[in-house]
Write an enzyme that holds these catalytic residues in place. Structure first.
Site, PDB file in Angstrom:
ATOM      1  N   ARG A   1       5.860   6.519  13.770  1.00 16.61           N
ATOM      2  CA  ARG A   1       5.871   7.084  12.418  1.00 16.61           C
ATOM      3  C   ARG A   1       5.320   8.500  12.415  1.00 16.61           C
ATOM      4  NH1 ARG A   1       1.630   4.511   8.683  1.00 16.61           N
ATOM      5  NH2 ARG A   1       0.361   6.197   9.513  1.00 16.61           N
TER       6      ARG A   1
ATOM      7  N   HIS B   1       0.829  -1.208   0.000  1.00 13.18           N
ATOM      8  CA  HIS B   1       0.000   0.000   0.000  1.00 13.18           C
ATOM      9  C   HIS B   1       0.861   1.254   0.000  1.00 13.18           C
ATOM     10  CE1 HIS B   1       1.076  -0.319   4.245  1.00 13.18           C
ATOM     11  NE2 HIS B   1       0.675   0.933   4.409  1.00 13.18           N
TER      12      HIS B   1
ATOM     13  N   HIS C   1       4.688   0.147   0.327  1.00 16.99           N
ATOM     14  CA  HIS C   1       5.466  -0.633   1.300  1.00 16.99           C
ATOM     15  C   HIS C   1       4.604  -1.731   1.899  1.00 16.99           C
ATOM     16  CE1 HIS C   1       3.716   2.779   3.505  1.00 16.99           C
ATOM     17  NE2 HIS C   1       3.664   1.990   4.556  1.00 16.99           N
TER      18      HIS C   1
ATOM     19  N   ASP D   1       0.587   4.911   1.784  1.00 12.00           N
ATOM     20  CA  ASP D   1      -0.142   5.386   2.952  1.00 12.00           C
ATOM     21  C   ASP D   1      -1.251   6.376   2.587  1.00 12.00           C
ATOM     22  OD1 ASP D   1       1.054   3.972   5.016  1.00 12.00           O
ATOM     23  OD2 ASP D   1       2.657   5.432   5.300  1.00 12.00           O
TER      24      ASP D   1
END
Length: 282
Positions: free
Chosen positions: A273, A98, A258, A100
């Site tokens: 993150r 995907h 990723h 993000d």
């Protein structure tokens, strides 16, 4: 600073620098940003900075965003905690290829992810070069997808396991976004294949040029979308990173996908993150 490319297509490991120094060093930050655009993902070891420094470094790229489902650190808005623990079910769902938050009208520019704690082995993350994925498509497929647009949904992904009332409330807060199937990188002008696990369907496939009869519409569009999404699985476009505590990955969310590899037993895996607000794809 030393720069070591990790594959022929994507990823470079930087050493000899501390990211915290780039908070106040314009020249160092400009070099890091240029390397990010060039290599699409940057990796660093032994970055033992504070949460405040993590946020301050990421904010040099732009404003940070929270996530409506994953929780943020209460003292540092925009620093999303992705924590896995041993008490979660053994069959816990982890990930898919995907980009993000493409369910946003303006998906993130990129992310700065730091490992706090990880399994002794396993739990790697992989990234894929979607510029290369577009470049290597057969010419007739490039022609077929030119001008196509697609929907991206948080309801059909994060919302799928929610009770219906919460799922519908999530969709009301974040209506499905529509993006071009091939977007243009705003810094380089490169074309990027821009479909992923959040993509549900094309919105302008059913035209006279593509569909003979109504029977063609659903299988034709669905099969093409599955084929395009599958391009992320080609190893020649990928890089894989093995985590250690205080390792960092910085990625350009516009040109990559990723995948967090779910191959480790139930244990602690703690990642933090900072996602950076992006612009509307075109």
């Amino acid at each position: 600073m030393r720069i070591e490319p990790l594959t022929c297509s994507i990823g470079a490991e930087l050493s000899g620098i501390n990211l915290a120094d780039a908070i106040g060093d314009d020249g160092l930050f400009a070099e890091i940003r240029q390397l990010l655009v060039e290599h699409k993902v940057l990796f660093l070891r032994d970055q033992n900075f504070s949460r405040a420094e993590h946020v301050a470094f990421a904010e040099r790229f732009g404003e940070l965003e929270d996530h409506p489902v994953a929780g943020s650190d209460p003292d540092h808005p925009g620093l999303v905690r992705i924590y896995k623990s041993p008490d979660q079910p053994a069959d816990r769902y982890e990930n898919a290829w995907h980009t993000d938050a493409t369910w946003r009208e303006a998906p993130p520019f990129g992310c700065v992810l730091r490992c706090i704690e990880c399994p002794p082995v396993g739990g790697d993350t992989m990234w894929v070069d979607m510029v290369k994925a577009y470049e290597m498509l057969p010419a007739h497929v490039k022609q077929q997808i030119e001008g196509l647009r697609a929907r991206h949904s948080i309801e059909a992904s994060f919302g799928a396991a929610m009770p219906i009332d919460k799922r519908l409330a999530l969709k009301e807060q974040f209506p499905d976004a529509e993006h071009p199937v091939v977007r243009t990188h705003p810094d380089t002008g490169e074309k990027i294949l821009f479909v992923n696990a959040f993509t549900t369907h094309f919105t302008n496939f059913h035209t006279r040029e593509r569909v003979r009869f109504g029977q063609d519409a659903n299988p034709g569009g669905a099969d093409l979308l599955r084929y395009l999404i599958s391009q992320a699985m080609i190893p020649e476009y990928q890089v894989r990173w093995r985590w250690q505590p205080h390792s960092v990955a910085i990625w350009d969310n516009r040109s990559t996908q990723h995948y967090a590899v779910m191959d480790y037993p139930a244990c602690h895996r703690k990642m933090e993150r900072a996602g950076i607000v992006g612009d509307k794809p075109y």
